[in-house]
Write a protein that holds these residues in place. Structure first.
Motif, PDB file in Angstrom:
ATOM      1  N   VAL A  48      51.067  17.376  -2.704  1.00 44.92           N
ATOM      2  CA  VAL A  48      49.984  18.157  -3.302  1.00 44.92           C
ATOM      3  C   VAL A  48      50.038  17.885  -4.798  1.00 44.92           C
ATOM      4  O   VAL A  48      51.077  18.072  -5.427  1.00 44.92           O
ATOM      5  N   SER A  50      48.431  18.371  -8.670  1.00 41.02           N
ATOM      6  CA  SER A  50      47.540  19.170  -9.513  1.00 41.02           C
ATOM      7  C   SER A  50      47.269  18.452 -10.828  1.00 41.02           C
ATOM      8  O   SER A  50      48.156  17.836 -11.420  1.00 41.02           O
ATOM      9  N   THR A  79      40.292  20.097  -4.266  1.00 43.98           N
ATOM     10  CA  THR A  79      39.722  21.398  -4.612  1.00 43.98           C
ATOM     11  C   THR A  79      39.570  21.460  -6.128  1.00 43.98           C
ATOM     12  O   THR A  79      40.468  21.067  -6.861  1.00 43.98           O
ATOM     13  N   VAL A  81      38.693  23.812  -9.535  1.00 40.99           N
ATOM     14  CA  VAL A  81      38.580  25.166 -10.069  1.00 40.99           C
ATOM     15  C   VAL A  81      38.212  25.100 -11.555  1.00 40.99           C
ATOM     16  O   VAL A  81      38.799  24.319 -12.302  1.00 40.99           O
ATOM     17  N   LEU A  89      40.875  22.581 -13.155  1.00 40.16           N
ATOM     18  CA  LEU A  89      42.052  22.257 -12.349  1.00 40.16           C
ATOM     19  C   LEU A  89      41.543  21.562 -11.103  1.00 40.16           C
ATOM     20  O   LEU A  89      40.619  22.055 -10.454  1.00 40.16           O
ATOM     21  N   VAL A  91      43.016  20.071  -7.451  1.00 42.59           N
ATOM     22  CA  VAL A  91      44.204  20.003  -6.598  1.00 42.59           C
ATOM     23  C   VAL A  91      43.896  19.064  -5.438  1.00 42.59           C
ATOM     24  O   VAL A  91      42.955  19.293  -4.679  1.00 42.59           O
ATOM     25  N   ILE A  93      45.182  16.924  -2.058  1.00 38.58           N
ATOM     26  CA  ILE A  93      46.180  16.857  -0.991  1.00 38.58           C
ATOM     27  C   ILE A  93      46.229  15.429  -0.461  1.00 38.58           C
ATOM     28  O   ILE A  93      45.180  14.844  -0.169  1.00 38.58           O
ATOM     29  N   ILE A 120      53.709  18.132  -6.088  1.00 39.31           N
ATOM     30  CA  ILE A 120      54.620  18.826  -5.173  1.00 39.31           C
ATOM     31  C   ILE A 120      54.936  17.877  -4.037  1.00 39.31           C
ATOM     32  O   ILE A 120      54.029  17.375  -3.374  1.00 39.31           O
TER      33      ILE A 120
ATOM     34  N   VAL B  48      50.165  26.266  -8.622  1.00 44.12           N
ATOM     35  CA  VAL B  48      49.608  25.756  -7.367  1.00 44.12           C
ATOM     36  C   VAL B  48      50.740  25.841  -6.344  1.00 44.12           C
ATOM     37  O   VAL B  48      51.819  25.300  -6.577  1.00 44.12           O
ATOM     38  N   PHE B  49      50.503  26.547  -5.248  1.00 48.77           N
ATOM     39  CA  PHE B  49      51.572  26.795  -4.283  1.00 48.77           C
ATOM     40  C   PHE B  49      51.221  26.168  -2.940  1.00 48.77           C
ATOM     41  O   PHE B  49      50.123  26.364  -2.427  1.00 48.77           O
ATOM     42  N   VAL B  76      43.133  32.513  -6.868  1.00 47.89           N
ATOM     43  CA  VAL B  76      41.832  31.935  -7.190  1.00 47.89           C
ATOM     44  C   VAL B  76      41.195  31.313  -5.956  1.00 47.89           C
ATOM     45  O   VAL B  76      40.028  31.522  -5.667  1.00 47.89           O
ATOM     46  N   SER B  77      41.973  30.525  -5.230  1.00 49.50           N
ATOM     47  CA  SER B  77      41.410  29.881  -4.048  1.00 49.50           C
ATOM     48  C   SER B  77      42.522  29.459  -3.115  1.00 49.50           C
ATOM     49  O   SER B  77      43.703  29.429  -3.486  1.00 49.50           O
ATOM     50  N   VAL B  91      47.165  25.426   0.585  1.00 49.82           N
ATOM     51  CA  VAL B  91      47.405  25.254  -0.847  1.00 49.82           C
ATOM     52  C   VAL B  91      46.676  26.371  -1.582  1.00 49.82           C
ATOM     53  O   VAL B  91      45.461  26.505  -1.472  1.00 49.82           O
ATOM     54  N   ILE B  93      45.859  28.435  -5.152  1.00 51.44           N
ATOM     55  CA  ILE B  93      45.827  28.340  -6.614  1.00 51.44           C
ATOM     56  C   ILE B  93      45.898  29.749  -7.189  1.00 51.44           C
ATOM     57  O   ILE B  93      45.150  30.640  -6.765  1.00 51.44           O
ATOM     58  N   LYS B  95      46.291  32.263 -10.800  1.00 48.24           N
ATOM     59  CA  LYS B  95      46.145  32.337 -12.256  1.00 48.24           C
ATOM     60  C   LYS B  95      46.587  33.725 -12.710  1.00 48.24           C
ATOM     61  O   LYS B  95      46.073  34.726 -12.214  1.00 48.24           O
TER      62      LYS B  95
END
Lengths: 129, 129, 129, 129
Positions: A48, A50, A79, A81, A89, A91, A93, A120, B48-49, B76-77, B91, B93, B95
């Motif tokens: 992933v 960013s 994605t 944002v 931002l 992101v 994948i 990630i 970002v997780f 956020v998303s 994934v 996001i 903030k």
């Protein structure tokens, strides 16, 4: 196992929100397996990535899209944002061999105007059962 | 600056795809600033997780959604990818303040059934101009 | 380069004790070059390995010494510190190929009774001028 | 615990040289506890700091010695290795609060002429039983 070591581990796990010790141990094992996975160049895995950038930067969006379109078989989704008036931002994948994921994300991060790019290294999950 | 140090740096930058040296130096500086940002608990930032889990795991999806809904002002998303018949990648996001982002993602990662959870510490970009 | 980015970098450098900006930039470049050096298996480099263990642990000292003696051409020196009544710290300096340094330190870390083993990946310095 | 997860973990452990699984799990737990220890500013712990520098650099040795002498209660020992005609490695062992160890090693690393400075965050071992 030494009881005081386990006591300290249990305390930490409670803080982190784990319901029981074996779940926490499983997570440590999986984290280790994922980091090993990324040491190999030829493993099929998931990343992933960013990217933070200023969308006013001329041609940047076009360049980033161009790089991604050259690797449609690797890039699964993207994605976007709007963080503030200037900053975006994105992101992305990616699914494929570790070496290719590293190469594509390196190209994206080094594009002029990208403020921060970070990868990630995660997993397809199929090796973590 | 020492010319041989710069030569080696230029070689590395060419490999990585940088067009010029000053862009590569800017990126090193930004990386340093972002890592400092995350040392503080109270800075407004972006995370970002990524979560990998088996969607057959009972109640897991519900629990993850429940945790996220308690923090709608931070999240956020969320992007969902079906990796294979069993495994999903989600994934998220976020903030907000670094301390809150760490707390929420810690909760998500420690949920039973989550195979791998990992946080990218990135930035709103507004401190990286 | 953008003046606000440099301002923030200068502030950080003052906190860290840097006398001037170019020294701080040189350090970022060197850090990058060292991390690249360790990505290759065949580069000649320097590692510093720390081991914490309980010296009452039966046979442990003998085993650690035995492993070290099999690699006298790689192990440069070893410093021993008595931390408390039970615990010892041993710091081993190794010079050789990255792959061999990783192998030896992996063996030492996995020896039964070693509480914590950790490797600093540093450099001979000859590539950092 | 899932048997295939354990199988993969056992394979990895055999590669690394572990004699049994519980020793490998203990090491994962200890690694986690040590990294937590360093998140706190006030814990008593042990650090190992490596410095690479050119001993021809004017006044450098004197400056490094001066910084170390201001913290004799923290600095336990210092080992010096001549790597080649130009380069030296100095390995310093420190015992004290995490915040002080980070401050001193930051000062040493930012001294002009130091090519590479890196800190191992290890432990007194007394919390790892």
């Amino acid at each position: 196992m030494e009881s005081t070591l386990l006591e300290k581990f249990d305390q930490l796990n409670t803080q982190k929100g784990y319901k029981n010790r074996s779940e926490a141990i499983r997570d440590l094992i999986r984290e280790k397996l994922v980091s090993e996975e990324w040491n190999s160049c030829e493993r099929e895995t998931v990343g992933v990535f960013s990217l933070v950038y200023d969308h006013h930067q001329r041609e940047l969006n076009k360049t980033l899209t161009h790089i991604q379109h050259q690797h449609v078989e690797i890039i699964v989704s993207s994605t976007h944002v709007h963080i503030d008036q200037h900053n975006c931002l994105e992101v992305i994948i990616l699914k494929g061999k570790t070496s290719i994921i590293k190469k594509i994300t390196g190209q994206l991060a080094s594009t002029r105007g990208v403020k921060h790019g970070k990868l990630i290294m995660t997993s397809t999950g199929s090796n973590l059962d």
